[in-house]
Design an enzyme around this catalytic site. Structure first.
Site, PDB file in Angstrom:
ATOM      1  N   GLU A  27      -2.054  12.305  -5.468  1.00 24.93           N
ATOM      2  CA  GLU A  27      -3.045  11.403  -6.072  1.00 24.93           C
ATOM      3  C   GLU A  27      -3.990  12.193  -6.966  1.00 24.93           C
ATOM      4  O   GLU A  27      -4.423  13.289  -6.593  1.00 24.93           O
ATOM      5  CB  GLU A  27      -3.821  10.704  -4.949  1.00 24.93           C
ATOM      6  CG  GLU A  27      -4.186   9.288  -5.251  1.00 24.93           C
ATOM      7  CD  GLU A  27      -2.964   8.367  -5.355  1.00 24.93           C
ATOM      8  OE1 GLU A  27      -2.513   8.115  -6.496  1.00 24.93           O
ATOM      9  OE2 GLU A  27      -2.476   7.902  -4.314  1.00 24.93           O
ATOM     10  N   THR A  29      -3.210  13.686  -9.531  1.00 20.96           N
ATOM     11  CA  THR A  29      -2.515  14.884 -10.018  1.00 20.96           C
ATOM     12  C   THR A  29      -1.879  14.638 -11.385  1.00 20.96           C
ATOM     13  O   THR A  29      -1.633  15.588 -12.116  1.00 20.96           O
ATOM     14  CB  THR A  29      -1.402  15.304  -9.030  1.00 20.96           C
ATOM     15  OG1 THR A  29      -0.641  14.140  -8.692  1.00 20.96           O
ATOM     16  CG2 THR A  29      -1.982  15.906  -7.765  1.00 20.96           C
ATOM     17  N   GLY A 112      -5.470  -5.876  -8.602  1.00 18.36           N
ATOM     18  CA  GLY A 112      -6.721  -5.284  -8.118  1.00 18.36           C
ATOM     19  C   GLY A 112      -6.609  -4.587  -6.777  1.00 18.36           C
ATOM     20  O   GLY A 112      -7.612  -4.208  -6.182  1.00 18.36           O
ATOM     21  N   LEU A 115      -1.914  -1.367  -6.746  1.00 23.55           N
ATOM     22  CA  LEU A 115      -0.446  -1.257  -6.767  1.00 23.55           C
ATOM     23  C   LEU A 115       0.093  -1.360  -8.202  1.00 23.55           C
ATOM     24  O   LEU A 115       1.273  -1.619  -8.414  1.00 23.55           O
ATOM     25  CB  LEU A 115       0.222  -2.320  -5.889  1.00 23.55           C
ATOM     26  CG  LEU A 115      -0.121  -2.333  -4.397  1.00 23.55           C
ATOM     27  CD1 LEU A 115       0.882  -3.170  -3.614  1.00 23.55           C
ATOM     28  CD2 LEU A 115      -0.185  -0.943  -3.799  1.00 23.55           C
ATOM     29  N   SER A 117      -0.382  -3.472 -10.937  1.00 21.26           N
ATOM     30  CA  SER A 117       0.141  -4.702 -11.538  1.00 21.26           C
ATOM     31  C   SER A 117       0.177  -4.569 -13.058  1.00 21.26           C
ATOM     32  O   SER A 117       1.038  -5.161 -13.718  1.00 21.26           O
ATOM     33  CB  SER A 117      -0.707  -5.902 -11.122  1.00 21.26           C
ATOM     34  OG  SER A 117      -2.049  -5.691 -11.498  1.00 21.26           O
ATOM     35  N   ASP A 162       1.957   5.569 -12.971  1.00 26.21           N
ATOM     36  CA  ASP A 162       2.241   4.161 -12.663  1.00 26.21           C
ATOM     37  C   ASP A 162       3.392   3.633 -13.508  1.00 26.21           C
ATOM     38  O   ASP A 162       4.278   2.931 -13.008  1.00 26.21           O
ATOM     39  CB  ASP A 162       0.996   3.303 -12.911  1.00 26.21           C
ATOM     40  CG  ASP A 162      -0.220   3.828 -12.180  1.00 26.21           C
ATOM     41  OD1 ASP A 162      -0.048   4.623 -11.239  1.00 26.21           O
ATOM     42  OD2 ASP A 162      -1.342   3.457 -12.558  1.00 26.21           O
TER      43      ASP A 162
HETATM   44  C1  GLA Z   1      -4.481   5.333 -11.314  1.00 26.55           C
HETATM   45  C2  GLA Z   1      -3.932   5.837 -12.643  1.00 26.55           C
HETATM   46  C3  GLA Z   1      -2.803   6.838 -12.415  1.00 26.55           C
HETATM   47  C4  GLA Z   1      -3.239   7.946 -11.451  1.00 26.55           C
HETATM   48  C5  GLA Z   1      -3.877   7.355 -10.198  1.00 26.55           C
HETATM   49  C6  GLA Z   1      -4.453   8.404  -9.290  1.00 26.55           C
HETATM   50  O1  GLA Z   1      -3.519   4.590 -10.649  1.00 26.55           O
HETATM   51  O2  GLA Z   1      -3.453   4.756 -13.411  1.00 26.55           O
HETATM   52  O3  GLA Z   1      -2.390   7.377 -13.643  1.00 26.55           O
HETATM   53  O4  GLA Z   1      -4.097   8.857 -12.082  1.00 26.55           O
HETATM   54  O5  GLA Z   1      -4.908   6.438 -10.516  1.00 26.55           O
HETATM   55  O6  GLA Z   1      -3.446   9.206  -8.756  1.00 26.55           O
END
Ligand code: GLA
Length: 356
Positions: A27, A29, A112, A115, A117, A162
């Protein structure tokens, strides 16, 4: 109720869909050129597309029951339409002629909850455009365009995790991602495990401003040989940094090591320990947790069969993910949720997908 038939006046030309993501490890990273291990959610966003029969764009979200209409030289207002328009404009910038379109969207990816969306919408839309217009776009390039749609059109300064996860991950494997090279490979979940995701019911209020603050704190590490925190392999090397950079860098450097260890294939127990360590590091060093997420993780860890739990996504609200032994997820999730909601909180189980 607007159905696809009434919206399109017949069947649409194409359908496409994409999942949200749950990050198991790694996370904060991605914008440090590091590593992560997300899986796809069973929940998906679906789009249906057809050429418009006039020169306007028409978008409809059946989830929000909201319409967006604009002329070719106009643009979508902020909201779901800006993600869709971003995908269209970026495909145009790649040299593809996009005709005016009707786009219908529906999602069961919770909005929100952390996850992603938004990534699901971008990836579904780009898949729909690729299918309708028949241009070449590989899944990594698609993820990059999706990320640009989010940054340039929805104005969220996100990393690449994401969109890579939504474009390339599946539900039963983790996707190991190297955010610098975008090399990626599927890795099985630890044997005999499944995951639980519970939304804390707390909206991610500070997510935007604090996210940007953390990104800035990770900044460019001084030494010129170090391009990003990804290049620091020795956790001791950050100890001389001033605060708060020292603690931020400690999290990132150690989190990358946790992902690299987990991606090699560790026991289910060890994976759970790495998730717990990740949460403590996000709470104490990166300072992106909130009391509700800490409580929810503790309650999850206390359930039979649960091996580890952590917040997932950017933090400041949203959801927690736990790894548990196969066969325990329903029971453990229900027990943790009941205890969590006892004080009037509004948590809800997202995975395993509740059957109504
Ligand atoms: C959000 C961002 C991702 C990532 C996470 C943290 O989801 O969209 O790019 O930086 O936070 O790991």
């Amino acid at each position: 109720m607007v159905t696809t038939d009434s919206f399109f006046g017949g069947p649409p030309e194409v359908h496409a869909s994409a999942p949200g993501r749950v990050n198991l490890l790694g996370e904060h990273t991605d914008y440090n050129d590091g590593f992560m291990l997300p899986v796809a959610t069973p929940q998906r966003t679906t789009v249906a597309l057809a050429r418009s029969n006039d020169d306007h764009f028409y978008f409809y979200s059946s989830t929000l029951d909201a319409n967006v209409t604009f002329a070719p030289n106009g643009s979508a207002p902020a909201g779901f339409g800006s993600y869709i328009e971003g995908c269209i404009r970026l495909v145009e910038a790649e040299g593809v002629q996009v005709p005016p379109l009707r786009v219908w969207v529906s999602t069961d990816v919770p909005v929100g909850s952390g996850l992603s969306s938004s990534a699901a919408l971008e990836v579904a839309m780009l898949r729909g455009l690729r299918q309708l217009l028949g241009f070449e776009l590989d899944d990594v390039k698609l993820a990059r365009l999706a990320q640009r749609a989010e940054i340039e059109y929805a104005r969220v300064n996100c990393g690449i995790m994401d969109q890579m996860a939504s474009s390339l991950a599946d539900e039963s494997n983790m996707l190991f991602i190297d955010a610098r090279t975008l090399e990626h490979r599927l890795a099985p979940l630890p044997e005999g495990t499944e995951i639980i995701v519970i939304d804390s019911g707390v909206a991610r209020k500070l997510a935007g401003s604090k996210y940007n603050e953390r990104r800035a704190e990770c900044g460019k590490p001084r030494a010129s040989s170090v391009k990003a925190l990804r290049d620091v392999q020795d956790p001791e090397a950050v100890e001389a940094l001033p605060e708060p950079q020292r603690r931020r860098a400690r999290h990132v450097v150690r989190e990358n090591l946790r992902v690299l260890e987990a991606a090699e294939g560790v026991s289910a127990e060890r994976f759970g320990e790495l998730m717990n360590a990740s949460h403590y590091s996000l709470r104490d060093d990166y300072e992106v947790s909130i009391p509700e997420l800490d409580v929810l993780c503790e309650l999850l860890r206390a359930q039979e069969g649960v091996l580890g739990a952590r917040l997932t996504g950017a933090g400041f609200g949203g959801a927690c993910v736990a790894l548990c032994r196969a066969g325990h997820a329903q029971q453990a999730a229900a027990a943790a949720l009941a205890a969590y909601n006892r004080d009037g909180r509004q948590g809800r189980i997202l995975i395993p997908v509740p059957t109504e």
